[in-house]
Design a protein around this motif. Structure first.
Motif, mmCIF file in Angstrom:
data_model
loop_
_atom_site.group_PDB
_atom_site.id
_atom_site.type_symbol
_atom_site.label_atom_id
_atom_site.label_comp_id
_atom_site.label_asym_id
_atom_site.label_seq_id
_atom_site.Cartn_x
_atom_site.Cartn_y
_atom_site.Cartn_z
ATOM 1 N N UNK B 52 3.817 -11.027 -7.827
ATOM 2 C CA UNK B 52 3.192 -11.402 -9.100
ATOM 3 C C UNK B 52 1.796 -10.782 -9.217
ATOM 4 N N UNK B 53 1.055 -10.797 -8.112
ATOM 5 C CA UNK B 53 -0.309 -10.245 -8.139
ATOM 6 C C UNK B 53 -0.268 -8.762 -8.490
ATOM 7 N N UNK B 54 0.666 -8.033 -7.880
ATOM 8 C CA UNK B 54 0.804 -6.603 -8.169
ATOM 9 C C UNK B 54 1.079 -6.393 -9.652
ATOM 10 N N UNK B 55 2.011 -7.176 -10.183
ATOM 11 C CA UNK B 55 2.396 -7.017 -11.585
ATOM 12 C C UNK B 55 1.236 -7.389 -12.512
ATOM 13 N N UNK B 81 -5.826 1.571 -10.364
ATOM 14 C CA UNK B 81 -4.448 1.090 -10.214
ATOM 15 C C UNK B 81 -3.758 1.780 -9.039
ATOM 16 N N UNK B 82 -3.889 3.100 -8.972
ATOM 17 C CA UNK B 82 -3.250 3.847 -7.881
ATOM 18 C C UNK B 82 -3.811 3.387 -6.538
ATOM 19 N N UNK B 83 -5.137 3.233 -6.476
ATOM 20 C CA UNK B 83 -5.773 2.859 -5.206
ATOM 21 C C UNK B 83 -5.329 1.469 -4.757
ATOM 22 N N UNK B 84 -5.336 0.533 -5.691
ATOM 23 C CA UNK B 84 -4.984 -0.844 -5.302
ATOM 24 C C UNK B 84 -3.509 -0.914 -4.885
ATOM 25 N N UNK B 85 -2.648 -0.279 -5.662
ATOM 26 C CA UNK B 85 -1.221 -0.319 -5.323
ATOM 27 C C UNK B 85 -0.943 0.343 -3.984
ATOM 28 N N UNK B 86 -1.524 1.531 -3.791
ATOM 29 C CA UNK B 86 -1.246 2.236 -2.541
ATOM 30 C C UNK B 86 -1.936 1.570 -1.356
ATOM 31 N N UNK B 87 -3.054 0.891 -1.604
ATOM 32 C CA UNK B 87 -3.715 0.165 -0.507
ATOM 33 C C UNK B 87 -2.850 -1.003 -0.048
ATOM 34 N N UNK B 90 -0.060 0.459 1.749
ATOM 35 C CA UNK B 90 -0.551 0.992 3.016
ATOM 36 C C UNK B 90 -0.807 -0.114 4.024
ATOM 37 N N UNK B 91 -1.394 -1.222 3.574
ATOM 38 C CA UNK B 91 -1.701 -2.312 4.495
ATOM 39 C C UNK B 91 -0.414 -2.883 5.097
ATOM 40 N N UNK B 92 0.533 -3.213 4.237
ATOM 41 C CA UNK B 92 1.741 -3.869 4.725
ATOM 42 C C UNK B 92 2.680 -2.902 5.450
ATOM 43 N N UNK B 93 2.755 -1.693 4.955
ATOM 44 C CA UNK B 93 3.782 -0.803 5.493
ATOM 45 C C UNK B 93 3.239 0.176 6.531
ATOM 46 N N UNK B 94 2.005 0.627 6.332
ATOM 47 C CA UNK B 94 1.515 1.709 7.182
ATOM 48 C C UNK B 94 0.341 1.295 8.076
ATOM 49 N N UNK B 95 -0.055 0.016 8.031
ATOM 50 C CA UNK B 95 -1.229 -0.422 8.781
ATOM 51 C C UNK B 95 -1.135 -0.093 10.261
ATOM 52 N N UNK B 96 -0.074 -0.571 10.896
ATOM 53 C CA UNK B 96 0.055 -0.343 12.343
ATOM 54 C C UNK B 96 0.289 1.126 12.657
ATOM 55 N N UNK B 123 6.767 -6.969 3.360
ATOM 56 C CA UNK B 123 7.456 -7.616 2.228
ATOM 57 C C UNK B 123 8.641 -6.761 1.797
ATOM 58 N N UNK B 124 9.774 -7.398 1.690
ATOM 59 C CA UNK B 124 10.999 -6.653 1.405
ATOM 60 C C UNK B 124 10.871 -5.926 0.061
ATOM 61 N N UNK B 125 11.295 -4.662 0.045
ATOM 62 C CA UNK B 125 11.321 -3.896 -1.201
ATOM 63 C C UNK B 125 9.957 -3.538 -1.748
ATOM 64 N N UNK B 126 8.895 -3.631 -0.913
ATOM 65 C CA UNK B 126 7.539 -3.395 -1.432
ATOM 66 C C UNK B 126 7.386 -1.974 -1.980
ATOM 67 N N UNK B 127 8.053 -1.008 -1.337
ATOM 68 C CA UNK B 127 7.935 0.384 -1.813
ATOM 69 C C UNK B 127 8.530 0.516 -3.205
ATOM 70 N N UNK B 128 9.587 -0.241 -3.470
ATOM 71 C CA UNK B 128 10.243 -0.139 -4.776
ATOM 72 C C UNK B 128 9.413 -0.818 -5.862
ATOM 73 N N UNK B 129 9.024 -2.067 -5.604
ATOM 74 C CA UNK B 129 8.364 -2.755 -6.720
ATOM 75 C C UNK B 129 6.950 -2.214 -6.947
#
Lengths: 360, 475
Positions: B52-55, B81-87, B90-96, B123-129
């Motif tokens: 919801x926050x992303x949307x 928008x690009x920075x916040x979405x990709x951040x 990046x945090x959830x998917x690419x952090x480690x 979070x499941x499907x984060x890349x898609x949404x």
């Protein structure tokens, strides 16, 4: 500019066919085929039973209370422990957490690490699989069950409960023999001479209830094709696989030896943790016989792992052969008791359990 | 919630019943929004808040972009928008992944630094949404669509449950207009949607999970040298598994949307019949390749600055496309292999200049087979857990076995399953290459449609469903 407030112009085509009639025909044909298949499999001797999957296990794990009596171990604890008899004898209905073909150490460790648990653990100790190292399938089976217990989603839970309702009514929902995959496995296709194929698991030969009590079916109790398939399936399953060709044999055996050595210490530590909180642990060696006994006794003689685990952990043990009233049972397929014998065996086991649990 | 679960069957039946019972379009949209959040929250409720926050953020930023008085301000809001979405991604998917690589880089300079490992749930499907949502601000910025005034409509466009967790990546500009007026159902649309859902489930449950998954898992999970036959079987099995898994999900999504009156575009068009790699990417995961084309390749300059710059742009796009699939260098290498193949294809086309022989049947057949073989080679890096596994499998496929003896891992039945399913898949894709499933079914006699639908349904029931997650959920 296209606008989010204008109408979208992309429309998927729909084949022009009499769809209502087609769907009706599909529904009827599928229903008729399902009913026919259900009648056929019931004629073969299948009945509606529950699938012993990680979800059912997780349900039971979720019912463990701090002072519960919990049964863990391999399939012998599932087949040979009658929960009603134990409830009468011990004053509390045990929670059945044994898993077919599993090394129960991770579950013992899970209970030991549960700070609230100070109940009783009745553990089947089948040394060959109790000592299975972490990458081995028996160990992974327990790990998977625990993972499911810890991380089940709401959607997985609801699918499980809907599935239970269906399994309770439909006999062809049998994941041992009647899935598409299992049916395909019956095709007469020979493997390559040098193929490293793990031995297949046993076919359907028991029914399970919601308490995870396993009852051997009649066809497996009496001599015949099914009983032969089950019993002749055990020796390959109880024979450790050869070391992998890509690891030096000495290094592999040293690694396995180290893992086994660690398991003795870890088991003792887990038992002591439970006992330190006032809990009890008792190990039980359930009956087994025939060529399987020769094989197991040779690979893991009683003086070996069984005695060492009891000694190092300080937990009491009940070895069926030590007591004439427990020693006389015959396992029809060498590894498990028939349903009536399991009730009788449990009756005779209860006094020994009480005595073992009374030991400080 | 998985499509291939009993929960979804009940959920979808309830949603459909309520949806078509309601008269008010607003009430129906509210229902779909609630249903979509239940669909997502049934996996892990707190992550519905992130969705919801992303949307909500992109809804706000879309309005700011549209209202901005200067190009510079528009650009600043778009970059936000690009920075916040990709951040967030990046945090959830690419952090480690980033931390591990940071550690490794420091160690090369003699600095021993051990970063703490974050125990972060993906979070499941984060890349898609994230891409669903981001496409909106980017399209508003590009003036491809006007901003919507309804937060409810926008959150529904991002979270619409059929396409929420594994695509297709439906752009807000394609979906929002469908929320303006209540959709009607064309004759047969509802039933055709159900048939597509059955087809998608059949692809996933029967073909991907039952016929191919074990073979791929066994081969890619083995730690030693393999026989060439087993290595090839494992790789071919994976090529089929990933297609049936992902195309099956997309087909289910398109079918479910149709049942609700919505129209989603194709995500796959018989990709294994592709002749050449640009053709492959016009047929495989079309919604991702068009997203990357429109929002990355073209902004980078596309073909406009000469062939060398175009080649570099292609490599950048495919590298990022690879990493989008997962936080591992194996995915990046998979993308780079496709990038190199696309660049080589452009060079060859520049040399041959559409000569007549390039259109000859045999040439196209050979190029088609080469395309499939090269795609399979690239899949090795996509599926392998690490480079040593990939190297072992590629060596085995080439018949190079270091020890001289490779393991024969697979039962003969598995080899047959792979042969039959992959053979059938390739033939089907070849036969359907220049048509569509709708056109084929239109020409079929009704008894054959009935028989095929019944067989698919019967096979799904017989398989008894094992609840395997879709591969693309992890992306």
């Amino acid at each position: 500019m296209p606008s989010s407030t204008s109408n979208f112009d992309f429309v998927r085509p729909v084949p022009d066919l009499p769809w209502r009639g087609i769907l009706l025909a599909v529904t009827l044909l599928t229903a008729v085929a399902a009913v026919a298949w259900e009648i056929r499999v019931r004629a073969w001797g299948y009945v509606a039973t529950y699938t012993d999957d990680s979800d059912l296990w997780a349900d039971r794990r979720g019912t463990v209370k701090p002072d519960s009596i919990v049964i863990i171990g391999d399939s012998r604890a599932l087949f040979d422990s009658d929960l009603n008899t134990l409830e009468q004898g011990l004053g509390q209905r045990p929670v059945q957490l044994a898993l077919v073909g599993s090394c129960a150490y991770p579950i013992l460790e899970n209970l030991a690490n549960d700070e609230s648990f100070h109940g009783t653990v009745i553990s089947s100790l089948l040394p060959m699989i109790w000592l299975a190292p972490p990458p081995a399938p028996p160990y992974q089976k327990s790990v998977r069950a625990l993972h499911r217990y810890r991380s089940r989603t709401l959607a997985q839970r609801s699918s499980h409960y809907i599935g239970l309702w269906l399994e309770g009514h439909i006999a062809f929902l049998n994941d041992d023999d009647l899935t598409l995959e299992a049916l395909l496995d019956h095709l007469p296709v020979h493997n390559r001479a040098d193929a490293q194929i793990p031995p297949p698991g046993p076919p359907y030969f028991a029914n399970m209830d919601l308490d995870r009590r396993n009852w051997m079916i009649d066809q497996a109790v009496h001599p015949g094709k099914l009983q032969d398939r089950v019993k002749f399936g055990w020796p390959p399953l109880f024979t450790p696989p050869p070391p992998p060709s890509y690891v030096p044999k000495e290094a592999f055996l040293a690694g396995v030896g180290k893992a086994i050595e660690a398991r003795f210490g870890d088991t003792a530590a887990a038992v002591k943790k439970i006992r330190a909180r006032g809990g009890k642990v008792v190990f039980v060696r359930y009956p087994f016989n025939g060529p399987l006994k020769e094989l197991e006794d040779k690979a893991t003689p009683r003086a070996g792992p069984w005695s060492r685990i009891l000694k190092e952990s300080g937990a009491p043990g009940i070895y069926f052969e030590d007591y004439p009233e427990l020693a006389g049972f015959i396992c029809p397929e060498w590894s498990h008791l028939s349903a009536p014998d399991s009730v009788e065996f449990t009756k005779r086991l209860v006094p020994h359990l009480k005595q073992a649990l009374a030991t400080p | 919630m998985l499509f291939n679960s009993l929960t979804f069957v009940v959920f979808f039946a309830l949603v459909l019943s309520a949806y078509w019972t309601m008269r008010s379009w607003t009430a129906r949209k509210n229902l779909l929004l609630v249903a979509s959040y239940i669909f997502y929250g049934a996996w892990n409720p707190p992550f519905a808040l992130l969705l919801f926050a992303t949307s909500a953020l992109d809804f706000y930023l879309g309005a700011r972009i549209a209202a901005a008085g200067s190009p510079r301000a528009r650009r600043a809001w778009m970059i936000t928008s690009v920075t916040v979405n990709l951040s967030s991604l990046g945090f959830f998917k690419y952090g480690n992944f980033l931390l591990t690589n940071f550690e490794w880089t420091l160690s090369k300079y003699g600095v021993a630094y051990h970063a703490p490992q974050f125990d972060v749930f993906l979070p499941i499907g984060i890349s898609f949404y994230t891409f669903h949502s981001l496409s909106y601000t980017l399209d508003v910025y590009r003036k491809v669509c006007e901003p919507t005034k309804s937060l409810r409509d926008f959150t529904l466009a991002v979270s619409f449950f059929p396409q929420l967790v594994a695509g297709p990546i439906v752009r807000a500009a394609d979906f929002l207009p469908q929320l303006v007026t209540a959709p009607g159902l064309k004759r047969g649309q509802f039933y055709w949607g159900l048939l597509l859902m059955t087809l998608g489930m059949f692809e996933k449950i029967v073909l991907a999970d039952t016929m191919l998954a074990d073979t791929a898992d066994t081969v890619f999970g083995y730690g030693g040298p393999l026989q060439a036959l087993d290595a090839w079987a494992g790789v071919l099995a994976f090529s089929g598994q990933i297609f049936f898994d992902f195309a099956g999900y997309s087909t289910c999504a398109i079918g479910a949307a149709l049942c609700l009156g919505f129209h989603l575009k194709d995500n796959f068009r018989f990709p294994y019949a592709a002749v050449g790699f640009s053709d492959f990417w016009r047929r495989w995961h079309i919604s991702l390749s068009t997203f990357l084309r429109d929002f990355l390749y073209i902004p980078l300059g596309g073909n406009r600055s000469g062939p060398v710059r175009a080649a570099i742009n292609l490599m950048i796009v495919m590298f990022i496309g690879g990493l989008w699939h997962g936080a591992a260098w194996t995915f990046a290498v998979w993308g780079l292999i496709h990038g190199v193949l696309l660049v080589i294809e452009r060079l060859v086309k520049a040399v041959t200049k559409d000569a007549a022989w390039t259109e000859a049947f045999m040439t196209r057949l050979l190029v088609g087979l080469f395309t499939y073989a090269a795609v399979c080679f690239a899949w090795v890096f996509f599926r392998a857990a690490d480079f040593s596994t990939a190297a072992r499998i590629v060596s085995a496929m080439a018949g190079r076995i270091p020890s001289g003896v490779g393991a024969a891992l697979l039962p003969t039945l598995s080899l047959w399953k792979v042969g039959v399913v992959i053979g059938g898949l390739l033939l089907a894709h070849r036969a359907l290459r220049d048509t569509s499933i709708e056109a084929v079914v239109t020409r079929m006699p009704r008894w054959l449609v009935t028989a095929l639908w019944t067989l698919m349904l019967g096979a799904i029931i017989l398989t008894q469903g094992n609840g395997h997650a879709f591969i693309y959920f992890q992306f």
